[in-house]
Scaffold this motif. Structure first.
Motif, PDB file in Angstrom:
ATOM      1  N   VAL A  23       0.863  -1.181   0.000  1.00  0.00           N
ATOM      2  CA  VAL A  23       0.000   0.000   0.000  1.00  0.00           C
ATOM      3  C   VAL A  23       0.901   1.234   0.000  1.00  0.00           C
ATOM      4  N   PRO A  24       0.737   2.108  -0.984  1.00  0.00           N
ATOM      5  CA  PRO A  24       1.592   3.303  -1.033  1.00  0.00           C
ATOM      6  C   PRO A  24       1.208   4.284   0.083  1.00  0.00           C
ATOM      7  N   ALA A  25       2.193   5.052   0.531  1.00  0.00           N
ATOM      8  CA  ALA A  25       1.920   6.079   1.540  1.00  0.00           C
ATOM      9  C   ALA A  25       1.138   7.230   0.917  1.00  0.00           C
ATOM     10  N   ALA A  26       1.344   7.437  -0.390  1.00  0.00           N
ATOM     11  CA  ALA A  26       0.647   8.537  -1.077  1.00  0.00           C
ATOM     12  C   ALA A  26       0.484   8.191  -2.551  1.00  0.00           C
ATOM     13  N   ILE A  27      -0.555   8.795  -3.165  1.00  0.00           N
ATOM     14  CA  ILE A  27      -0.756   8.676  -4.601  1.00  0.00           C
ATOM     15  C   ILE A  27      -0.972  10.081  -5.154  1.00  0.00           C
ATOM     16  N   CYS A  28      -0.672  10.244  -6.414  1.00  0.00           N
ATOM     17  CA  CYS A  28      -0.877  11.543  -7.055  1.00  0.00           C
ATOM     18  C   CYS A  28      -2.370  11.774  -7.263  1.00  0.00           C
ATOM     19  N   GLU A  29      -2.761  13.047  -7.214  1.00  0.00           N
ATOM     20  CA  GLU A  29      -4.170  13.350  -7.440  1.00  0.00           C
ATOM     21  C   GLU A  29      -4.573  12.795  -8.806  1.00  0.00           C
ATOM     22  N   ASN A  30      -5.796  12.355  -8.910  1.00  0.00           N
ATOM     23  CA  ASN A  30      -6.380  11.735 -10.104  1.00  0.00           C
ATOM     24  C   ASN A  30      -5.882  10.320 -10.363  1.00  0.00           C
ATOM     25  N   ASP A  31      -4.952   9.805  -9.540  1.00  0.00           N
ATOM     26  CA  ASP A  31      -4.520   8.411  -9.670  1.00  0.00           C
ATOM     27  C   ASP A  31      -5.390   7.540  -8.761  1.00  0.00           C
ATOM     28  N   LYS A  32      -5.330   6.245  -9.030  1.00  0.00           N
ATOM     29  CA  LYS A  32      -6.104   5.297  -8.240  1.00  0.00           C
ATOM     30  C   LYS A  32      -5.182   4.159  -7.802  1.00  0.00           C
ATOM     31  N   TYR A  33      -5.378   3.703  -6.586  1.00  0.00           N
ATOM     32  CA  TYR A  33      -4.669   2.534  -6.075  1.00  0.00           C
ATOM     33  C   TYR A  33      -5.680   1.395  -5.977  1.00  0.00           C
ATOM     34  N   SER A  84      -8.963   6.282  -4.348  1.00  0.00           N
ATOM     35  CA  SER A  84      -8.415   7.507  -4.935  1.00  0.00           C
ATOM     36  C   SER A  84      -8.496   8.625  -3.910  1.00  0.00           C
ATOM     37  N   GLY A  85      -7.591   9.572  -4.054  1.00  0.00           N
ATOM     38  CA  GLY A  85      -7.573  10.713  -3.136  1.00  0.00           C
ATOM     39  C   GLY A  85      -7.082  10.314  -1.759  1.00  0.00           C
ATOM     40  N   LYS A  86      -7.017  11.298  -0.876  1.00  0.00           N
ATOM     41  CA  LYS A  86      -6.607  11.050   0.503  1.00  0.00           C
ATOM     42  C   LYS A  86      -7.667  10.163   1.139  1.00  0.00           C
ATOM     43  N   SER A  87      -7.247   9.008   1.643  1.00  0.00           N
ATOM     44  CA  SER A  87      -8.220   8.024   2.122  1.00  0.00           C
ATOM     45  C   SER A  87      -7.709   7.267   3.336  1.00  0.00           C
TER      46      SER A  87
END
Length: 176
Positions: A95-105, A138-141
């Motif tokens: 699980v990434p610590a962060a993703i870029c806006e508009n990206d999805k994990y 997606s987004g801060k979650s």
């Protein structure tokens, strides 16, 4: 007329499903201080199980033998108790610590106990509609998933947090 017969029965359905760590109270339908009670599991006498009730915590076939003060004996029907495992959930990918806006994990959970028949996801405290073992985030979650077995044993994953990185705005100007 003197009647010394007795009928032994247990207040329970004949199949009881428990989750590991749970217990179930088996109780005689007949309570009489003149009677003796003996509980059995898998046809073996249970030590110190000589009251009108018994708390089952292990898988097995339980039955009660009831004896009157006159020596009449009856045995209850067998109550089968199954002990079931909880789902053991873990994420199959890092699980990434962060993703870029508009990206999805894509979060994918697996049950190493192989008992989960359904999954319930929660993102930022809100229950999601999917029952799948995967969900796009997606987004801060802040999120977690609950896995449930067919007999109601459930457990949850760790709660995880993914931050969102804003993409900087880049512009190129004409330098004339």
């Amino acid at each position: 007329v003197f009647n010394s017969s007795v009928k032994s029965s247990v207040k329970s359905k004949l199949l009881v499903e428990l989750c590991v760590g749970d217990t179930f109270l088996l109780e005689s339908d007949t309570i009489n201080s003149q009677f003796t009670y003996q509980w059995f599991k898998d046809n073996q006498t249970l030590t110190n199980a000589n009251k009108s009730n018994f708390t089952a915590k292990d898988s097995g076939n339980y039955r009660l033998e009831l004896k009157t003060q006159f020596g009449c004996v009856d045995t209850s029907d067998v109550v089968k108790v199954n002990l079931n495992s909880y789902p053991a959930l873990k994420f199959s990918n890092s699980v990434p610590a962060a993703i870029c806006e508009n990206d999805k994990y894509l979060a994918v959970v697996i049950d190493t106990a192989n008992v989960a028949t359904g999954f319930t996801w929660f993102i930022n405290g809100i229950k999601q509609s999917t029952q799948s073992n995967s969900l796009g985030i997606s987004g801060k979650s802040t999120f977690y998933v609950v896995g449930s077995s067919s007999v109601g044993c459930s457990s949850s994953s760790d709660t995880l947090i993914i931050d969102e990185i804003n993409i900087p705005f880049v512009s190129i100007s004409n330098a004339n």
